[in-house]
Design a protein around this motif. Sequence first.
Motif, PDB file in Angstrom:
ATOM      1  N   ILE B  28       0.844  -1.206   0.000  1.00 31.13           N
ATOM      2  CA  ILE B  28       0.000   0.000   0.000  1.00 31.13           C
ATOM      3  C   ILE B  28       0.873   1.248   0.000  1.00 31.13           C
ATOM      4  O   ILE B  28       0.635   2.196  -0.756  1.00 31.13           O
ATOM      5  N   ALA B  29       1.903   1.239   0.832  1.00 31.27           N
ATOM      6  CA  ALA B  29       2.793   2.407   0.897  1.00 31.27           C
ATOM      7  C   ALA B  29       3.451   2.650  -0.463  1.00 31.27           C
ATOM      8  O   ALA B  29       3.573   3.799  -0.910  1.00 31.27           O
ATOM      9  N   LYS B  30       3.841   1.556  -1.117  1.00 29.86           N
ATOM     10  CA  LYS B  30       4.508   1.699  -2.430  1.00 29.86           C
ATOM     11  C   LYS B  30       3.602   2.301  -3.490  1.00 29.86           C
ATOM     12  O   LYS B  30       4.058   2.892  -4.461  1.00 29.86           O
ATOM     13  N   ARG B  31       2.304   2.113  -3.325  1.00 33.61           N
ATOM     14  CA  ARG B  31       1.356   2.694  -4.277  1.00 33.61           C
ATOM     15  C   ARG B  31       1.384   4.230  -4.249  1.00 33.61           C
ATOM     16  O   ARG B  31       1.012   4.892  -5.205  1.00 33.61           O
ATOM     17  N   HIS B  32       1.765   4.756  -3.106  1.00 32.18           N
ATOM     18  CA  HIS B  32       1.662   6.208  -2.929  1.00 32.18           C
ATOM     19  C   HIS B  32       3.010   6.906  -2.814  1.00 32.18           C
ATOM     20  O   HIS B  32       3.092   8.114  -2.974  1.00 32.18           O
ATOM     21  N   VAL B  33       4.039   6.155  -2.488  1.00 36.18           N
ATOM     22  CA  VAL B  33       5.341   6.768  -2.183  1.00 36.18           C
ATOM     23  C   VAL B  33       6.444   6.008  -2.904  1.00 36.18           C
ATOM     24  O   VAL B  33       6.446   4.779  -2.917  1.00 36.18           O
ATOM     25  N   GLN B  34       7.379   6.735  -3.488  1.00 34.99           N
ATOM     26  CA  GLN B  34       8.474   6.107  -4.224  1.00 34.99           C
ATOM     27  C   GLN B  34       9.750   5.998  -3.395  1.00 34.99           C
ATOM     28  O   GLN B  34      10.511   5.049  -3.537  1.00 34.99           O
ATOM     29  N   ASP B  35       9.971   6.979  -2.534  1.00 37.23           N
ATOM     30  CA  ASP B  35      11.218   7.047  -1.795  1.00 37.23           C
ATOM     31  C   ASP B  35      11.351   5.872  -0.821  1.00 37.23           C
ATOM     32  O   ASP B  35      10.473   5.642   0.020  1.00 37.23           O
ATOM     33  N   HIS B  36      12.480   5.163  -0.931  1.00 37.57           N
ATOM     34  CA  HIS B  36      12.635   3.928  -0.166  1.00 37.57           C
ATOM     35  C   HIS B  36      12.657   4.173   1.340  1.00 37.57           C
ATOM     36  O   HIS B  36      12.010   3.462   2.109  1.00 37.57           O
ATOM     37  N   SER B  37      13.402   5.196   1.758  1.00 38.45           N
ATOM     38  CA  SER B  37      13.481   5.428   3.210  1.00 38.45           C
ATOM     39  C   SER B  37      12.134   5.902   3.750  1.00 38.45           C
ATOM     40  O   SER B  37      11.752   5.573   4.880  1.00 38.45           O
ATOM     41  N   ALA B  38      11.415   6.668   2.931  1.00 42.58           N
ATOM     42  CA  ALA B  38      10.077   7.099   3.362  1.00 42.58           C
ATOM     43  C   ALA B  38       9.141   5.900   3.480  1.00 42.58           C
ATOM     44  O   ALA B  38       8.323   5.813   4.396  1.00 42.58           O
ATOM     45  N   LEU B  39       9.309   4.965   2.551  1.00 44.01           N
ATOM     46  CA  LEU B  39       8.498   3.740   2.598  1.00 44.01           C
ATOM     47  C   LEU B  39       8.708   3.007   3.914  1.00 44.01           C
ATOM     48  O   LEU B  39       7.760   2.564   4.556  1.00 44.01           O
ATOM     49  N   GLU B  40       9.976   2.900   4.295  1.00 44.91           N
ATOM     50  CA  GLU B  40      10.281   2.208   5.551  1.00 44.91           C
ATOM     51  C   GLU B  40       9.656   2.934   6.729  1.00 44.91           C
ATOM     52  O   GLU B  40       9.114   2.305   7.644  1.00 44.91           O
ATOM     53  N   ASP B  41       9.736   4.272   6.704  1.00 49.82           N
ATOM     54  CA  ASP B  41       9.134   5.058   7.794  1.00 49.82           C
ATOM     55  C   ASP B  41       7.635   4.807   7.881  1.00 49.82           C
ATOM     56  O   ASP B  41       7.066   4.661   8.961  1.00 49.82           O
ATOM     57  N   ILE B  42       7.000   4.774   6.708  1.00 53.18           N
ATOM     58  CA  ILE B  42       5.544   4.596   6.688  1.00 53.18           C
ATOM     59  C   ILE B  42       5.164   3.229   7.259  1.00 53.18           C
ATOM     60  O   ILE B  42       4.217   3.097   8.022  1.00 53.18           O
ATOM     61  N   VAL B  43       5.931   2.214   6.876  1.00 54.37           N
ATOM     62  CA  VAL B  43       5.640   0.865   7.393  1.00 54.37           C
ATOM     63  C   VAL B  43       5.799   0.840   8.914  1.00 54.37           C
ATOM     64  O   VAL B  43       4.937   0.323   9.635  1.00 54.37           O
ATOM     65  N   GLN B  44       6.880   1.430   9.389  1.00 52.39           N
ATOM     66  CA  GLN B  44       7.099   1.438  10.844  1.00 52.39           C
ATOM     67  C   GLN B  44       6.017   2.229  11.566  1.00 52.39           C
ATOM     68  O   GLN B  44       5.510   1.821  12.604  1.00 52.39           O
ATOM     69  N   GLU B  45       5.669   3.377  11.001  1.00 52.02           N
ATOM     70  CA  GLU B  45       4.624   4.212  11.624  1.00 52.02           C
ATOM     71  C   GLU B  45       3.291   3.467  11.640  1.00 52.02           C
ATOM     72  O   GLU B  45       2.526   3.563  12.602  1.00 52.02           O
ATOM     73  N   THR B  46       3.026   2.743  10.567  1.00 53.16           N
ATOM     74  CA  THR B  46       1.754   2.024  10.494  1.00 53.16           C
ATOM     75  C   THR B  46       1.671   0.967  11.596  1.00 53.16           C
ATOM     76  O   THR B  46       0.638   0.832  12.259  1.00 53.16           O
ATOM     77  N   PHE B  47       2.767   0.247  11.804  1.00 55.29           N
ATOM     78  CA  PHE B  47       2.729  -0.774  12.851  1.00 55.29           C
ATOM     79  C   PHE B  47       2.722  -0.154  14.249  1.00 55.29           C
ATOM     80  O   PHE B  47       2.149  -0.731  15.175  1.00 55.29           O
ATOM     81  N   THR B  48       3.320   0.999  14.376  1.00 54.95           N
ATOM     82  CA  THR B  48       3.203   1.705  15.657  1.00 54.95           C
ATOM     83  C   THR B  48       1.744   2.096  15.890  1.00 54.95           C
ATOM     84  O   THR B  48       1.197   1.925  16.981  1.00 54.95           O
TER      85      THR B  48
END
Lengths: 269, 182
Positions: B28-48
């Motif tokens: 889902i994050a990849k659908r909206h964001v290209q930047d790899h480090s931002a993707l990682e942040d989004i995944v971590q934030e989502t699980f938080t």
Amino acid sequence: MKSQDTSDRFEELEAGRILGDLIPSEVQDWKILSANPGNQADLSLELVAAALDAEFLANEDTVLPEELLKKLHNGISEFVNAEPENAVIVRPARWQGLLASSKAAWSIAALFAILFIAKSFVEKTSVDPESLMATAPEKASSSEARKTLISKAGDLIQSEFGGTENYNQMSGTVVWSDALQEGYMSLTNLPANDPGAKQYQLWIVDPGRDEKPVDGGVFDISANDGTAIIPIRNPLMVTNPQAFVITLEQSGGVVVSKQEIVVALAKTS
Amino acid sequence: MILLRVAQGDERAMEQCITKFGPLVWSIAKRHVQDHSALEDIVQETFTDLWKSAKRYNPAIATESTFVGLLARRRAIDFARKENRRPQFEPLPDADSLPHASIESSAALRCESKDVRAALKELPKETQQIFFLHFDEGMTHPEIVEKTGLPLGTVKTRLRRGLIDLRNKFRRLDSGQSPSNP
């Protein structure tokens, strides 16, 4: 417009909001219509969009990057163990407490009160839809981009940084626009850091958006910087920042700050 | 029900949650964001977010994957709002205007996988096509315009009205009616 028409229009705009395709005039309409108590958005459309995402993406052969998987597992065990008693996770209460503390480390609070009255100002005016569409010049230097922001933002927030005990020689200013989601710090006399060991990190305290402060980006100060202009890099939307806080963190920054070294603070209210 | 165990503070359940839903959140994050480090942040934030909000999960109202998807989608779109200041699209309204992700709203609804497919088939063919391009293939509006030759306004209207139609069909399903009944 009749009540049903208004409701239908709001629903269509709400769908557009969820799909991310509102144009400026529609945003204005959405804001007006959403202020109507009869047009309170619910989760139903958002749930449908999430269900579609889940349906189409759940079966993809996607694998999390190994490094990220490690981070997640390590991070989860950290905050599971720490919360809630040890409060390792930065909670708004702690940040707000930090902001409001009258103890020695925050003796600058009084200074801020003076600085705030004397120098800080908050101007919030209605946002021109066109300004919301404006894109910062990508190749402009931070200094030029900062000047452009100051000249074009109709909702500019500006506040002064004050250093904590070990950083009381530093000074600085932060400028921020909610509408443009853009901001810059201008920092003077901040000690140079060794990027391989420690890096400065900005946090934006916005209690209205989330329990945690928003990461405003990691940055370095070199010995020759003089006054450094640092762009704020917030990955998440900030809508009503109450304070900007600089901490010193491990190289690469952290997801959640333990506030072990708080460097400086700028309050906006 | 992993989320119910997560809500009780079960660390092992959280690990299982990451294993089970991590790829979905990443996609889902990849659908909206290209930047790899931002993707990682989004995944971590989502699980938080998930850890903190699991207590609000109500299995009677949303499936687990929909709940997780909603959190991931919000995080990703929140980021994209800031990044995608494209001239043709307005940044979305403030995040704090969103209803709380508590899944407690009486207007919320449960969307099972089979229901999603069934409801999609009830949409007009041309709308179905746009939905598959957008949600299945991850195409942006301009990409759909290029692919189909349809005007941008038509693509937007069909997606918006299609989303509303789908919601209405789910509501009828929830109330025990056939999705095609008005």
